[in-house]
Design a protein around this motif. Structure first.
Motif, PDB file in Angstrom:
ATOM      1  N   HIS A   1       0.818  -1.212   0.000  1.00 54.34           N
ATOM      2  CA  HIS A   1       0.000   0.000   0.000  1.00 54.34           C
ATOM      3  C   HIS A   1       0.852   1.264   0.000  1.00 54.34           C
ATOM      4  O   HIS A   1       0.398   2.330  -0.397  1.00 54.34           O
ATOM      5  CB  HIS A   1      -0.945   0.004   1.210  1.00 54.34           C
ATOM      6  CG  HIS A   1      -2.018  -1.031   1.102  1.00 54.34           C
ATOM      7  ND1 HIS A   1      -2.415  -1.823   2.146  1.00 54.34           N
ATOM      8  CD2 HIS A   1      -2.770  -1.410   0.047  1.00 54.34           C
ATOM      9  CE1 HIS A   1      -3.367  -2.646   1.739  1.00 54.34           C
ATOM     10  NE2 HIS A   1      -3.598  -2.413   0.477  1.00 54.34           N
TER      11      HIS A   1
ATOM     12  N   LEU B   1      -7.854   3.454   1.086  1.00 52.66           N
ATOM     13  CA  LEU B   1      -6.885   3.026   0.063  1.00 52.66           C
ATOM     14  C   LEU B   1      -6.635   1.516   0.110  1.00 52.66           C
ATOM     15  O   LEU B   1      -5.740   1.050   0.797  1.00 52.66           O
ATOM     16  CB  LEU B   1      -5.559   3.792   0.247  1.00 52.66           C
ATOM     17  CG  LEU B   1      -4.466   3.500  -0.770  1.00 52.66           C
ATOM     18  CD1 LEU B   1      -4.945   3.790  -2.168  1.00 52.66           C
ATOM     19  CD2 LEU B   1      -3.238   4.348  -0.470  1.00 52.66           C
ATOM     20  N   THR B   2      -7.455   0.759  -0.609  1.00 53.51           N
ATOM     21  CA  THR B   2      -7.280  -0.697  -0.713  1.00 53.51           C
ATOM     22  C   THR B   2      -6.780  -1.038  -2.114  1.00 53.51           C
ATOM     23  O   THR B   2      -6.747  -0.172  -2.988  1.00 53.51           O
ATOM     24  CB  THR B   2      -8.626  -1.393  -0.499  1.00 53.51           C
ATOM     25  OG1 THR B   2      -9.559  -0.813  -1.424  1.00 53.51           O
ATOM     26  CG2 THR B   2      -9.134  -1.188   0.915  1.00 53.51           C
ATOM     27  N   ASP B   3      -6.420  -2.317  -2.332  1.00 59.81           N
ATOM     28  CA  ASP B   3      -5.991  -2.764  -3.670  1.00 59.81           C
ATOM     29  C   ASP B   3      -7.029  -2.368  -4.716  1.00 59.81           C
ATOM     30  O   ASP B   3      -6.703  -1.839  -5.773  1.00 59.81           O
ATOM     31  CB  ASP B   3      -5.869  -4.296  -3.740  1.00 59.81           C
ATOM     32  CG  ASP B   3      -4.828  -4.858  -2.806  1.00 59.81           C
ATOM     33  OD1 ASP B   3      -3.680  -4.971  -3.229  1.00 59.81           O
ATOM     34  OD2 ASP B   3      -5.170  -5.178  -1.656  1.00 59.81           O
TER      35      ASP B   3
ATOM     36  N   TYR C   1      -7.604   1.410  -5.241  1.00 55.01           N
ATOM     37  CA  TYR C   1      -6.426   1.943  -5.929  1.00 55.01           C
ATOM     38  C   TYR C   1      -6.483   1.615  -7.420  1.00 55.01           C
ATOM     39  O   TYR C   1      -6.235   2.481  -8.269  1.00 55.01           O
ATOM     40  CB  TYR C   1      -5.150   1.372  -5.320  1.00 55.01           C
ATOM     41  CG  TYR C   1      -3.925   1.693  -6.143  1.00 55.01           C
ATOM     42  CD1 TYR C   1      -3.383   2.970  -6.120  1.00 55.01           C
ATOM     43  CD2 TYR C   1      -3.355   0.746  -6.977  1.00 55.01           C
ATOM     44  CE1 TYR C   1      -2.286   3.283  -6.905  1.00 55.01           C
ATOM     45  CE2 TYR C   1      -2.263   1.043  -7.766  1.00 55.01           C
ATOM     46  CZ  TYR C   1      -1.734   2.318  -7.720  1.00 55.01           C
ATOM     47  OH  TYR C   1      -0.659   2.619  -8.511  1.00 55.01           O
ATOM     48  N   ALA C   2      -6.813   0.349  -7.729  1.00 49.17           N
ATOM     49  CA  ALA C   2      -6.777  -0.101  -9.124  1.00 49.17           C
ATOM     50  C   ALA C   2      -7.659   0.777 -10.003  1.00 49.17           C
ATOM     51  O   ALA C   2      -7.247   1.203 -11.095  1.00 49.17           O
ATOM     52  CB  ALA C   2      -7.224  -1.568  -9.213  1.00 49.17           C
TER      53      ALA C   2
END
Lengths: 228, 105
Positions: free
Chosen positions: A83, A109-111, A114-115
């Motif tokens: 992260h 703000l997670t995977d 974010y993606a």
């Protein structure tokens, strides 16, 4: 012309498929947390306090095994280190925002958020003015799906049959996101290098292989870019 | 009580990792080479997550035609390439996976 409202709605809409895709993991987390002996209220609170799928799944395994707290915390840091790469890549886009916005967006703000968000920030076709509302919309959508699927997993103990293979939707979502970028040669090289290193290091503990793979992919991408 | 401390600690660590660069990079300008490298973060990280799911569905390398996830993933990649649409990629990828699983079993 974009407005805060249109960006928020666009973020929600873009995040929805991927957020539905994490719901099987939320269900599994809920079931595993109870199996590890964690009380239902604490298990639900963990989803809100930690809000990081892989760290939570590994965390309940460690708690269930009676691991000392220091090791639990160290593992959490290692598993979530990626992260920091995400926030470094988002930082130039949010640097002019008031600090309270950055405190809020960091929590979301997670995977998966974010993606979607970084692709939107990198899209130069759209106006940059209100893109933090898109980030907020994507983050809230994922947050809501994660909390509700956790609750279902905890309180109903419901388990989607493994034969449905719904966990595969995560891989398909990521494929859908990265494949169009592979038209550029440095990105293609970065993807292949990162993927192969990830396969070779899959057995490494604590997702350390993922970090090694990501760093290799980034370096190879830059190397190809410089040579071209 | 100890359980609460453990979980709140996990939360603080996770949040700090996500927050620190968003706050600090306001004052500190990243070197140009690092900024360029960040363009590759999504491709590299997402590929690193996807490749093992497709190539090692059971933890070991499986390049055979019996690997339904690899075949469904390849079809989905073609769909993603042509359509540039995530929903089509998920929908067709899952249908191919289910058909292959039914056929292989």
């Amino acid at each position: 012309m974009t407005t805060p409202r249109s960006e928020l709605l666009a973020g929600i809409k873009a995040e929805l498929p991927i957020a539905l895709g994490v719901m099987p993991s939320g269900l599994i987390y809920g079931v595993l947390a109870l199996a590890a002996g964690i009380p239902p209220a604490v298990a639900q609170a963990m989803s809100a306090i930690v809000f990081a799928g892989s760290a939570q799944l590994i965390g309940v395994q460690l708690i269930g095994a009676g691991t000392v707290t220091a090791v639990l915390w160290f593992t959490t840091a290692i598993v979530n280190l990626r992260h920091m790469l995400y926030s470094a890549s988002l930082a130039p886009h949010v640097r002019t925002l008031p600090a309270r916005w950055r405190w809020l967006l960091a929590y979301l703000l997670t995977d998966e958020a974010y993606a979607m968000t970084i692709l939107h920030y990198q899209d130069t076709q759209t106006a940059a003015t209100h893109k933090h509302w898109y980030f907020l919309g994507a983050g809230i959508t994922l947050w809501t799906c994660w909390q509700s699927s956790t609750a279902v997993g905890i309180f109903l103990g419901a388990q989607v049959p493994a034969s449905w293979s719904l966990d595969f939707t995560l891989a398909l979502t990521f494929l859908g996101l990265i494949t169009p970028s592979l038209a550029k040669r440095p990105h293609l090289a970065a993807a292949i290098a990162a993927g192969l290193v990830a396969v070779l290091t899959n057995a490494w503990p604590y997702k350390l292989g993922l970090m090694a793979a990501a760093l290799t992919g980034i370096l190879i991408g830059m190397w190809v870019e410089v040579r071209a | 009580m100890n359980l609460w401390i453990a979980i709140i600690g996990m939360g603080i660590i996770t949040y700090a990792i996500r927050l620190v660069l968003l706050l600090l990079l306001e004052r500190v300008q990243l070197p140009a080479v690092v900024q360029r490298s960040l363009a590759y973060v999504p491709t590299a990280v997402l590929s690193a997550i996807v490749f093992p799911i497709l190539l090692q569905p059971n933890g070991t390398l499986d390049l055979s035609l019996g690997n339904a996830r690899l075949l469904a993933g390849l079809v989905a990649a073609v769909v993603a390439w042509r359509s540039k649409n995530v929903l089509w990629t998920i929908g067709i990828g899952m249908i191919v996976l289910w058909l292959l699983q039914a056929w292989l079993s």
